[in-house]
Design a protein around this motif. Structure first.
Motif: not given
Ligand code: SME
Length: 153
Positions: A113-124, A81-82
């Motif tokens: 809004a609840e702080g749950k991880i919904r996904g990630v942004l990935d840039i390569d 989560n970071k």
């Protein structure tokens, strides 16, 4: 390398004003990132579904579809989560090579809004060490902004 993250943020908010649903918003966000930042070969999103990351809207070469939480840079960012910024993916154990040209990458978790991880942004990027501390701060600001305007449907 200086990049105008404030303009990027304003454009993201503009997209959300028209439609905040996560598909059009993340689709346009990936296109905007990919075409406005220099030296990228992939920009997009993996979304959490049934306990694993699934390929979402992106720009670049076709990519792996499923990433288990804890695997690769994306799965590690989701597990811990970071933000994870990797200067050279060859030194990141377990890196998932979707495009052999990728050399550096940054992955930022996205939450609801609840702080749950919904996904990630990935840039390569095909360049080593492409993402500076300023890039990380700017992209994290954009991710936080996306979280406030996005509708997860
Ligand atoms: N590099 C990622 C996999 C996704 S592709 O790069 C698009 C990783 O190791 O998590």
């Amino acid at each position: 390398m200086h990049f105008d993250y404030e303009t990027l943020a304003r454009q993201l908010v503009g997209f959300a004003e028209t439609d905040s649903h996560y598909i059009p918003l993340l689709a346009n966000a990936s296109a905007l990132l990919y075409h406005s930042m220099e030296d990228l070969n992939w920009a997009g999103f993996y979304l959490m579904r049934d306990g694993r990351l699934v390929l979402g809207p992106f720009q670049g070469q076709p990519a792996c579809i499923h990433i288990p939480v804890g695997k690769g840079v994306c799965g590690t960012a989701a597990l811990e989560n970071k933000t994870i910024c990797v200067d050279n993916v060859h030194s990141f154990e377990g890196h998932i090579a979707c495009d052999s040209r990728s050399l550096s990458e940054i992955v930022i978790p996205l939450h609801d809004a609840e702080g749950k991880i919904r996904g990630v942004l990935d840039i390569d990027s095909p360049l080593e060490g492409r993402f500076s501390g300023a890039d990380q701060a700017g992209l994290e600001q954009c991710a936080r902004l996306l979280e406030t305007v996005i509708s997860w449907g």
